[in-house]
Every structure is written in structure tokens, then in C-alpha cells.
Motif scaffolding. Structure first.
Motif, PDB file in Angstrom:
ATOM      1  N   PRO A 185       0.816  -1.211   0.000  1.00 24.67           N
ATOM      2  CA  PRO A 185       0.000   0.000   0.000  1.00 24.67           C
ATOM      3  C   PRO A 185       0.851   1.263   0.000  1.00 24.67           C
ATOM      4  CG  PRO A 185      -0.003  -1.017   2.172  1.00 24.67           C
ATOM      5  CD  PRO A 185       0.687  -1.982   1.255  1.00 24.67           C
TER       6      PRO A 185
ATOM      7  N   SER B 165      -9.482   4.167  -0.789  1.00 24.09           N
ATOM      8  CA  SER B 165      -8.544   3.054  -0.933  1.00 24.09           C
ATOM      9  C   SER B 165      -9.054   2.071  -1.976  1.00 24.09           C
ATOM     10  CB  SER B 165      -8.391   2.348   0.423  1.00 24.09           C
ATOM     11  OG  SER B 165      -7.951   1.019   0.262  1.00 24.09           O
TER      12      SER B 165
ATOM     13  N   PHE C 144      -1.147  -1.214   5.479  1.00 25.18           N
ATOM     14  CA  PHE C 144      -2.156  -0.258   5.037  1.00 25.18           C
ATOM     15  C   PHE C 144      -2.484   0.738   6.141  1.00 25.18           C
ATOM     16  CE2 PHE C 144      -6.731   0.816   4.968  1.00 25.18           C
ATOM     17  CZ  PHE C 144      -6.760   1.601   3.831  1.00 25.18           C
TER      18      PHE C 144
END
Length: 362
Positions: free
Chosen positions: A39, A177, A256
Motif C-alpha cells: 500500500p 482506498s 495499510f
């Protein structure tokens, strides 16, 4: 569509039993992530530059009394074919439609399409009070996070309202996201731009028109001319209204949470639609939400909406499996989530769908 509240009460004692906290293997810590899919926060300035010079076609979708706009899929494919396809060839073939797949594990997670539960989520957002959506004016910074956003229609529905919630002294962070950075670039960000641009008054539109050599209007029915002046105005509007937008690509997991460039010290709203279709990602979605709610606990406006089909045939995920995971985590002796509560809203349609509302009641 009609709505009914359905509180799940049919869990057995065995399903409620859980291991001790020490024995629990948190899926956020054990998930294996492809190094190419770690991420990261994407640079919005760079993504906006890739849109400048394109005429973006869009269409409206009416959801109850709300209208939200989204970029046409054929327009996305047209832009991709005009660009240098130096990106991952396998992903490129899926995005331009050379394969019939809606998703491919480890490559593409279906973000270009708008799925039914996104519209259900918008209807539920319309029923919620403003303090849950945008935070109270006296609170700390407010965060809106959409996990697995794709076309981001729920966030696009809320986005124009952020510019009219004045006066605002505290900042608002909108965090979007998605697994694929290409999805964030090609539909997520353009959809935000479209839904913002269509709220501009005539004076601003005329000013934008004077800054472009094109004879046609920058903003017109079902088409948006993405000029440098338009993207500059968009960025300035965010700054002047104390709004930040973050786009985070890659896999979910502990990393993340680490890369989110925001302190969850204020109130928060978490939205996640059509993300629990896979048995592998379902516990990761659940644990991500639980950890974020725990970080922002003791705040009045702190909640999550998880919208999903009751059963994902042929894939394996289900609302029932998601609720069983929640129950196991909420009933851990001396666990951190004993104050978390939830209810389930069932949507009566041909293919039954649900919205799970989760909140920390402490």
C-alpha cells in the motif's frame, strides 16, 4: 427497494466461543502481500496531470432523491488505449475488456464497475444525521474512509456537501482506498472531479472558460473538459475548504494502516461496499474496521457501514460469514472490542443484500 432491520441472533454458543487474545492470529499481521502491491499514498497532483487534456464523459445515476455522477466505462477504455500501455500487460488487458473477468486475484479487483451495494450505501447515508457523516463542528478532525472504493459513488455523493458545510474550523480528510492504482486514477479521482465541478456556480464556470483556448464550455452536459485551470481550481477549492483527499493503492493489512497519512484522533466514518466477497479478504476488512473504530473510540460520531450481497455465489464470501467473524472477535474475554455493537439492514431485492452498521458504544 424496501428496507427492514434484521438483528442477527441465531449464533450458537460454539460460534461465540473464541480463543484468548494471546492465541489470536490477527489477519492484518499474517496476510502475505505481493511486494508490487504494497500500500502507498498516491500523488494526486501526478494523477490529475494524466487527466488534463481529456474530455471525460459521464452519466448520472439517481438513487432516491440523490443524484451522483460517474465516468463512463467506455471513456476509461478510450483513454487507456490512447496512452502508452507500459503498465502491467495482464492488468491492461483486463481494464480494456479483452477478457470477460470481473476480477482476477492478485491483479484486478473489479474497481472499474459500479456495483449494486454502492447505491444501497448512498440510500443509507441519506438516512444518517450530519454529525455521523461530517462530525460535529466542535469535534477534532473528521475522517471519511472508503475501503475498496472503486468508482467511489458513496464518497462522491458526500463529497460536494463537504464544500457547503461552513464554517468549518477543523479539517476533513477523505481517504479512498483501492487495490489498483489505475482504478484510483481512471475512475475514483475523475468521479470526484466531476461531482465537484457540477456544483460550481456560473461565475466560476465563466472564469474557467476564460482560461482555456477551447471554444466549448469546460463543463457541459455529460462531458467535462479537464483543463489545467480546472484541476488548479479543484486543488485550490480543497485547500480553501480545509479538505484533504488521499488516495491509497495496494493490499490491505498492517502496512495499510501504517501508511494512512492521518491521525485517527477525531471522529470518523468508514464505508466499505462489496469488499467481503472473498473468504481471504473478509477477515481483513473486518479487522481493519474494528481496529480503526477502536482507535477513535469515545467519539460520538464514529461508525462503519459495510454493504454486501448476502451470499457471493461461486466466490465464497457472505454476510453471515462476516457476522460470525465479528461475533468471535466481539466476545473474546477481556478483548478490546467488547463495546462494539452492530445491526443489520436487509434490502429486499431479487438478490438479497445487506448493510451492516458497526459502532463503538463506549
Amino acid at each position: 427497494m424496501s428496507f427492514a432491520f434484521n438483528f442477527e441472533e441465531d449464533f450458537s454458543d460454539n460460534e461465540r466461543e473464541a480463543a484468548t487474545v494471546d492465541a489470536f492470529n490477527n489477519p492484518l499481521d499474517v496476510v502475505q502481500i505481493d511486494p508490487k502491491r504494497l500500500p502507498k499514498v498516491e500523488d494526486i497532483g501526478i494523477l490529475l496531470k494524466t487527466l488534463v487534456g481529456h474530455r471525460v464523459s459521464y452519466s448520472p445515476s439517481s438513487i432516491g432523491e440523490a443524484t451522483v455522477y460517474r465516468r463512463e466505462l467506455y471513456d476509461v477504455k478510450h483513454q487507456l488505449m490512447l496512452e502508452d500501455d507500459s503498465q502491467d500487460k495482464e492488468e491492461f488487458d483486463i481494464l480494456i475488456g479483452d477478457t470477460p473477468e470481473d476480477l482476477r486475484n492478485g491483479i484486478y479487483e473489479g474497481g472499474l464497475k459500479s456495483w449494486e451495494c454502492s447505491f444501497d450505501t448512498i440510500e443509507r447515508l441519506n438516512q444518517m444525521n450530519d454529525s455521523l457523516l461530517f462530525g460535529n463542528k466542535s469535534e477534532e478532525p473528521h475522517n471519511i474512509l472508503e475501503l475498496g472504493c472503486g468508482t467511489a459513488l458513496p464518497s462522491c455523493h458526500l463529497f460536494p456537501r463537504l464544500f457547503h458545510e461552513k464554517p468549518r474550523e477543523k479539517p476533513v480528510s477523505l481517504i479512498l482506498s483501492d487495490y489498483n492504482a489505475s482504478v484510483l486514477r481512471l475512475v475514483t479521482l475523475p468521479n470526484l472531479l466531476i461531482n465537484w465541478a457540477l456544483t460550481l456556480d456560473s461565475n466560476v464556470r465563466e472564469e474557467l472558460q476564460r482560461k482555456t483556448p477551447d471554444e466549448e464550455p469546460v463543463i457541459r452536459d455529460e462531458e467535462l473538459e479537464v483543463t489545467q485551470a480546472l484541476t488548479d481550481s479543484f486543488v485550490n477549492a480543497l485547500l480553501s475548504n480545509n479538505i484533504s483527499v488521499q488516495l491509497v493503492s495496494g493490499s490491505w493489512g498492517r502496512q495499510f494502516l501504517d501508511v494512512l497519512d492521518v491521525q485517527y484522533s477525531g471522529s470518523g466514518l468508514i464505508i466499505s461496499s462489496e469488499t467481503i466477497y472473498s473468504p481471504q479478504t473478509l477477515p481483513i476488512v473486518a479487522e481493519t474496521i474494528l481496529e480503526l473504530l477502536h482507535k477513535i473510540r469515545n467519539k460520538e460520531s464514529c461508525c462503519a457501514l459495510v454493504a454486501a450481497k448476502e451470499i457471493y455465489f461461486g466466490v465464497g464470501g457472505s454476510v453471515g460469514e462476516f457476522l460470525r467473524y465479528l461475533e468471535d472477535r466481539l466476545h473474546v474475554t477481556m478483548g478490546p472490542y467488547t463495546d462494539v455493537v452492530y445491526d443489520v439492514q436487509t434490502i429486499n431485492a431479487n438478490l438479497k443484500r445487506c448493510i451492516v452498521f458497526i459502532q463503538d458504544s463506549s
